[in-house]
Design an enzyme around this catalytic site. Structure first.
Site, short mmCIF file in Angstrom:
data_model
loop_
_atom_site.label_atom_id
_atom_site.label_comp_id
_atom_site.label_asym_id
_atom_site.label_seq_id
_atom_site.Cartn_x
_atom_site.Cartn_y
_atom_site.Cartn_z
N ASP A 153 0.82 -1.21 0.00
CA ASP A 153 0.00 0.00 0.00
C ASP A 153 0.86 1.27 0.00
O ASP A 153 1.92 1.32 0.62
CB ASP A 153 -0.90 -0.02 1.25
CG ASP A 153 -1.86 1.15 1.29
OD1 ASP A 153 -2.69 1.25 0.38
OD2 ASP A 153 -1.77 1.97 2.22
N GLU A 197 1.06 -0.56 -5.15
CA GLU A 197 0.06 0.48 -5.38
C GLU A 197 0.85 1.79 -5.42
O GLU A 197 1.17 2.39 -4.39
CB GLU A 197 -0.98 0.50 -4.25
CG GLU A 197 -2.16 1.43 -4.55
CD GLU A 197 -2.31 2.56 -3.56
OE1 GLU A 197 -2.99 3.54 -3.91
OE2 GLU A 197 -1.76 2.50 -2.45
#
Length: 635
Positions: free
Chosen positions: A315, A368
């Site tokens: 993330d 990401e």
């Protein structure tokens, strides 16, 4: 009350590796471990607190009294406090009480390496062990081909708390219940992988799990650690890979968490320009500190080792890579070369990827990452960061923006859907339609579409068909597959009742069939990260808003021809150029009756003509349904 006994699980080699930041299995040493010492069963505790002058284990077994069970500091300058407490066993609840050596600050902290945590809002750690007997030997032996970059890779992104709820009892489904319902659903929908939004323990539900406090513990909201293993095992038994969201980018400042752990900035960077995330009001790891690097890399390895995860979706990578991420001038300090790259974080990411792929060459790490930072998914020896894949955020934004436009205006914006092919092969891209696109007033995917109900759902089917035939792997967030009309609500459940309506059932059937199509047709995945796997037929017909291209496999007979009609106007006898003469058979039509399409425009067997078109010697006339994708193969 029994006293703490001097005992250690650490060797001198362990300590050397820890200090150097090269110990990647710290979970085997730190934390709470149930062992037997001198014939007595109990628990060994070890915690890193170099700025402490005293560390005690407090818990339900000593009435939370500080002076009962002091840990011993190691003599080697490692900052590790440890000891064995007899007769403390599985299920005991505990924290560390830490007194700082210089400022007399006292902290009470959960164990950073705890294998289980109390159910929020409680915050203590739980002594735990399980002897789960894995049954996924077949999957683990063969998963290399399922996780390969030339394999079909279609991911269903899930938030376990809101996928489906036990309505009568107003509660979450448990890991064991999900092992039945969720596994069967993902299998029936033909997804190859499932991705869980963070399941590591977190205190605050509205964070969706992205503010972690229990890095080594599956959240107790849904059950016990061995029950989560059972859920993973069930996915593997059914041929489905499991990806975990992993958050090394920041952590919350909750009193029981990692922040100001021993009365000093231990895990977080002491300089707020590097140690505090303004957007999320959270703390940022000190990536330049060896012991912190070892903690994080050990955590990545832990989920792959102990929980058989098939990959990690990392993330907020962009927030780690840049010193000026979401900061104004004066709020950040350039690196030693005067640039804005966070060099220590870049080194950490590379080291993490090396460690993961050396230990588990049959998994994937997925970034990401929302910027144009180069070579995110390229090998480290080639100057890359070493990820297996990267989210294609530009494709996502351009595609959603294009499909939100009324079809009348799309002829002026055809570049929005063709531009992605200019850079599609610079990275190993995954095409995401993630949870971030259906919250905070962005509306659900189908609600972004223009027109009446039929047009909105035809647009949805068309967009998904475009997504599944565009180069790259795929990710779709829960609810998107059946056209959920309301925004995602983490506190509720998906609107499963919508499936009683044909338009929603049709959308769900389409996604199910697209997954099957993507898996079956080799041309759609064999060269999904290579320019050799894609060829335009015609991207210039903006006047009719029609696109045509070819997806190519290793064998020419596997090639698939794709035609997209981006308007609600059917186009009969529409001509496209062909690479060679022959008979074409329609193999997919998103306007089919089973998808709630018109079912009026079919092309059963079409024969090419020796007529020059699109700079090709042969061409063919086709019937293009409204707002639809059709796909063909040579007979």
């Amino acid at each position: 009350m029994t006293q703490t006994k001097v005992h250690s699980l650490f060797t001198d080699f362990d300590i050397d590796l820890f200090k150097a930041g090269k110990h990647y299995r710290l979970y085997e040493k730190f934390g709470a471990h149930i062992i037997t010492v001198d014939g007595v069963k109990g628990t060994y505790f070890a915690v890193w607190a170099p700025s402490a002058k005293a560390v005690s284990v407090i818990g339900d077994f000593n009435f939370w009294q500080e002076n009962e069970h002091h840990l011993n500091v190691r003599w080697d300058g490692s900052g590790i406090w440890e000891g064995f407490i007899p007769n403390v066993g599985k299920g005991a609840i505990y924290k560390y009480k830490i007194r700082n050596s210089s400022n007399n600050v006292i902290t009470e902290k959960a164990d950073p390496f705890a294998r289980r945590c109390e159910h929020p809002p409680k915050t203590a750690s739980v002594v735990w062990e399980d002897n789960y007997a894995w049954k996924d030997k077949k999957w683990m032996k063969n998963r290399k081909k399922n996780n390969a970059l030339d394999a079909p890779y279609s991911v269903y992104e899930v938030h376990l708390g809101s996928w489906k709820k036990q309505v009568e009892e107003n509660r979450f489904l448990s890991y064991t219940e999900l092992a039945d319902e969720l596994v069967n659903y993902v299998k029936d929908m033909n997804f190859t992988h499932v991705e869980f939004m963070p399941i590591m323990e977190y205190p605050y539900d509205p964070s969706w799990g992205y503010q972690l406090t229990g890095y080594f513990a599956p959240t107790s909201r849904f059950g016990f650690p061995d029950e989560f293993k059972f859920l993973v095992d069930k996915f593997h038994e059914n041929g489905i890979g499991v990806l975990l969201d992993w958050v090394p980018s920041h952590f919350p400042s909750d009193d029981h968490g990692l922040g100001f752990f021993d009365g000093s900035h231990l895990y977080e960077h002491p300089d707020r320009r590097k140690g505090y995330h303004q957007d999320w009001k959270s703390l940022i790891f000190n990536y330049g500190r060896n012991e912190v690097k070892a903690f994080l890399i050990s955590n990545a390895i832990f989920w792959l080792d102990q929980y058989h995860a098939d990959g990690l979706r990392v993330d907020a990578v962009a927030s780690m890579l840049f010193l000026d991420y979401s900061r104004k001038d004066g709020e950040w300090e350039p690196n030693m070369y005067g640039g804005n790259e966070y060099l220590e974080a870049v080194d950490f990411i590379k080291e993490m990827n090396i460690a993961v792929y050396e230990t588990f060459p049959d998994v994937q790490t997925i970034a990401e990452e929302s910027t144009s930072f180069p070579k995110v998914s390229r090998p480290i020896y080639d100057g890359g960061l070493g990820f297996g894949m990267k989210w294609m955020m530009g494709w996502m934004h351009d595609t959603l923006e294009y499909f939100a436009k009324e079809p009348l205006y799309r002829k002026h914006h055809q570049n929005d859907v063709t531009f992605s092919l200019n850079y599609a092969f610079t990275e190993n891209f995954m095409l995401p339609l993630s949870h971030d696109e259906v919250v905070y007033g962005k509306k659900s995917i189908v609600s972004k579409m223009p027109g009446d109900e039929w047009q909105r759902f035809a647009n949805l089917r068309l967009m998904y068909s475009y997504m599944f035939t565009h180069p790259g792997t795929k990710l779709l967030f829960q609810g998107g597959e059946f056209g959920q009309t309301s925004e995602w609500n983490f506190e509720g459940s998906l609107d499963w009742h919508l499936l009683q309506y044909d338009v929603h059932k049709g959308a769900q059937t389409l996604v199910k069939e697209l997954n099957k199509f993507y898996k079956k047709e080799k041309a759609l995945h064999q060269k999904q990260f290579s320019h050799e796997g894609f060829e335009w037929i015609d991207y210039r017909d903006h006047q009719n808003s029609v696109l045509s291209y070819m997806r190519k496999g290793k064998n020419e007979k596997d090639n698939v021809i794709i035609v997209l009609n981006m308007t609600p106007i059917p186009r009969e006898k529409y001509r496209i150029g062909l690479p060679k003469a022959g008979e074409l058979k329609e193999v997919f039509n998103s306007d089919d009756k089973k998808f709630h399409g018109t079912n009026l425009y079919k092309n059963k067997i079409s024969v090419s003509e020796k007529k020059k078109w699109n700079n090709r010697e042969n061409s063919i006339e086709l019937n293009l349904p409204p707002l639809a994708m059709i796909a063909f193969k040579y007979q």
